[in-house]
Design an enzyme around this catalytic site. Structure first.
Site, PDB file in Angstrom:
ATOM      1  N   THR A   1      21.436 -32.124 -15.564  1.00 38.21           N
ATOM      2  CA  THR A   1      20.355 -31.343 -14.957  1.00 38.21           C
ATOM      3  C   THR A   1      20.543 -31.394 -13.433  1.00 38.21           C
ATOM      4  OG1 THR A   1      18.937 -33.313 -15.025  1.00 38.21           O
ATOM      5  CG2 THR A   1      18.657 -31.719 -16.793  1.00 38.21           C
TER       6      THR A   1
ATOM      7  N   LEU B   1      20.756 -45.760 -18.004  1.00 38.15           N
ATOM      8  CA  LEU B   1      22.035 -46.436 -17.751  1.00 38.15           C
ATOM      9  C   LEU B   1      22.536 -46.195 -16.333  1.00 38.15           C
ATOM     10  CD1 LEU B   1      24.743 -44.404 -17.705  1.00 38.15           C
ATOM     11  CD2 LEU B   1      24.247 -44.297 -20.116  1.00 38.15           C
TER      12      LEU B   1
ATOM     13  N   LYS C   1      10.983 -41.892 -16.375  1.00 36.95           N
ATOM     14  CA  LYS C   1      12.340 -41.773 -15.847  1.00 36.95           C
ATOM     15  C   LYS C   1      12.331 -41.316 -14.384  1.00 36.95           C
ATOM     16  CE  LYS C   1      16.612 -41.249 -15.280  1.00 36.95           C
ATOM     17  NZ  LYS C   1      17.783 -42.031 -15.596  1.00 36.95           N
TER      18      LYS C   1
ATOM     19  N   LEU D   1      18.280 -54.031  -2.560  1.00 41.00           N
ATOM     20  CA  LEU D   1      17.910 -54.200  -1.150  1.00 41.00           C
ATOM     21  C   LEU D   1      19.174 -54.316  -0.300  1.00 41.00           C
ATOM     22  CD1 LEU D   1      14.825 -56.619  -0.958  1.00 41.00           C
ATOM     23  CD2 LEU D   1      14.890 -54.139  -0.625  1.00 41.00           C
TER      24      LEU D   1
ATOM     25  N   GLY E   1      23.788 -42.313  -3.159  1.00 40.16           N
ATOM     26  CA  GLY E   1      24.329 -41.000  -3.487  1.00 40.16           C
ATOM     27  C   GLY E   1      24.456 -40.913  -4.988  1.00 40.16           C
TER      28      GLY E   1
ATOM     29  N   CYS F   1      22.529 -38.745  -9.520  1.00 37.58           N
ATOM     30  CA  CYS F   1      21.169 -38.970 -10.036  1.00 37.58           C
ATOM     31  C   CYS F   1      20.115 -39.122  -8.939  1.00 37.58           C
ATOM     32  CB  CYS F   1      21.147 -40.184 -10.948  1.00 37.58           C
ATOM     33  SG  CYS F   1      22.308 -40.026 -12.308  1.00 37.58           S
TER      34      CYS F   1
ATOM     35  N   LYS G   1      19.327 -36.066  -6.355  1.00 33.42           N
ATOM     36  CA  LYS G   1      18.768 -34.833  -6.945  1.00 33.42           C
ATOM     37  C   LYS G   1      17.483 -35.128  -7.710  1.00 33.42           C
ATOM     38  CE  LYS G   1      20.360 -35.025 -11.516  1.00 33.42           C
ATOM     39  NZ  LYS G   1      19.529 -35.051 -12.706  1.00 33.42           N
TER      40      LYS G   1
END
Ligand code: UGA
Length: 441
Positions: A88, A156, A213, A259, A266, A269, A272
């Site tokens: 997605t 995951l 999620k 931390l 980046g 996941c 976006k």
């Protein structure tokens, strides 16, 4: 009981899920539209780098529990339990998620469902998607109301995908509360081995599962940007963010994980997902609730710019400078370069006139495909040849283990900038190097 399962999508998520479901003893058919990927997978080859996955894949293909196809007809005929694990991505020019791949699975699969079936969504989707897809599936399927859609988000991490799938922190299942069906029973069967290990299993309504999620990734992104914001203050005040993170991390309420200050997050996941979450909240009229994520995004992007500035400061001017870049993947133990801070920094530096030489242990092919104009070296030492400055941008163990003596005779100038705070500053300084970290004096 062994179930017959199909998994749509064979990317980082889908291929891992398919192989791991077979590892749990189920009969699994992986489905994708990409023939090149399918032939690799059928030959027992993982089309991307993911530790442990190839063994699981090969073992289960050999045991006859796992194969891959492009045929939806075969999938509908084979299984009554279907998982959606397609991507997605962010829509071009918008914050929202592009749902075309998820929608295509339902549009193609549902008309073929002549028997009762449960479709579990695993992809990260805007809240409200599961309800919409469920309605559409019932409309399209010959089996009509006997087709259920439930949401079973995936948590995951790349690099730990097998472990995270077979031993997750928790399982979450969203079901349609207005249409009690078989989804929970089927999920308990599919994940029986995990439930025997007492992995927490939370059953919710559809919207809550989707939001779990989105919130989890938003929290992780916020935690990283928090420490990176503090690292900006540390830079201004001459303090050390790594020691600060250790100190606040001892508080169990805060925790030390996620931390690590540096050039930021980046990958395919977190960036976006926070944008899609803001876009969806806006559509729901709750946009104010998530405006802070805009700042989380800004802080994150600023770290990349800061890294470029540090490189420029150390060279005087980037024009004609020779810059070695160690690391291209968005994090270690992955070959994924989607929205990789490392490649982004390398690209910006090159655009400012430097000759950039990049090396990554696993992500060379993907980097070349995404950024063909950068030059790529065969080893870390080759990348550092005659360099005016060495930038460590992904904390692969190969780089964090580098000793000053390894590079002393290779570089033109002994200057190293540690974009991931993974090196020991005193060791490099003691060897006569100029060391700069992010958020460190
Ligand atoms: C992330 C989440 O961690 C998973 O739980 C989630 O399932 C996945 O997204 C997804 O939605 O599919 P992933 O993208 O594999 O997993 O990578 P992370 O380990 O979360 O790292 C993301 C980025 O944050 C990397 O660029 C990493 O270098 C950076 N990071 C991480 C930091 O800069 N500092 C940290 O302390 C931790």
């Amino acid at each position: 009981m062994s179930e017959k399962i199909s998994v749509f999508g064979t990317g980082y998520l889908g291929a891992t899920h398919a192989a791991c479901m077979a590892e749990l003893g189920h009969m699994v058919l992986g489905v994708d539209v990409d023939e090149a990927k399918l032939s690799k997978l059928n030959a027992g080859e993982v089309p991307f780098y993911e530790p442990e996955l190839e063994e699981v894949l090969q073992r289960n293909i050999a045991a006859g529990r796992l194969r891959f196809t492009s045929s939806y007809e075969e999938a509908a005929d084979f299984a009554d339990v279907h998982f959606i694990g397609v991507g997605t991505p962010q829509k071009k020019g918008e914050f929202a998620a592009d749902m075309k791949f998820v929608d295509a699975v339902i549009e193609t699969l549902a008309p073929l469902l002549t028997r009762p079936a449960v479709i579990f969504g695993k992809s990260t989707v805007p809240v409200g998607t599961a309800e919409r897809l469920a309605l559409r599936a019932r409309e399209l399927a010959p089996a009509g109301d006997d087709v259920e859609v439930a949401w079973n988000p995936e948590f995951l991490r790349e690099g730990f995908a097998v472990k995270d799938t077979l031993h997750p922190d928790r399982l979450v299942l969203g079901v349609d509360r207005n249409r009690p069906g078989r989804a929970e029973e089927v999920a308990r069967d599919v994940y029986a081995q995990l439930l025997d290990e007492e992995i927490p299993f939370l059953v919710t309504d559809l919207a809550t599962a989707e939001l779990v999620k989105a919130s989890a990734n938003a929290f992780l992104a916020t935690k990283i940007s928090f420490i990176n914001a503090i690292s900006e203050v540390c830079e201004a005040a001459g303090a050390d963010v790594t020691v600060l993170a250790d100190a606040i991390g001892h508080d169990a309420r805060i925790g030390r994980k996620f931390l690590n200050a540096g050039i930021g997050f980046g990958g395919g996941c977190l960036p976006k997902d926070i944008r899609a979450f803001m876009a969806r909240a806006g559509e729901l009229g709750a946009d104010q609730a998530l405006t802070f994520l805009r700042e989380v995004d800004n802080i994150n992007m600023r770290r990349r710019t800061r890294m470029v500035e540090l490189a420029r400061e150390s060279c005087g001017s980037l024009l004609g400078a020779r810059v070695a870049v160690l690391g291209a993947a968005f994090k270690p133990n992955s070959d994924d370069v989607r929205d990789s801070p490392a490649l982004n920094v390398a690209g910006q530096i090159q655009l400012q006139g430097a000759a950039v030489s990049v090396y990554d242990p696993k992500a060379m092919d993907n980097s070349r495909a995404l950024f063909p104009t950068l030059s790529y070296a065969n080893t870390a030492l080759d990348a550092c040849e005659e360099a005016d400055v060495v930038l460590v941008l992904t904390e692969w163990q190969e780089f964090s283990k580098l000793q000053p003596a390894d590079l002393d005779a290779v570089v033109a100038k002994k200057v190293i900038i540690d974009g991931r705070n993974c090196l020991n500053p005193s060791q490099w300084r003691a060897a006569g190097w100029t060391y700069r970290g992010l958020g460190r004096p």
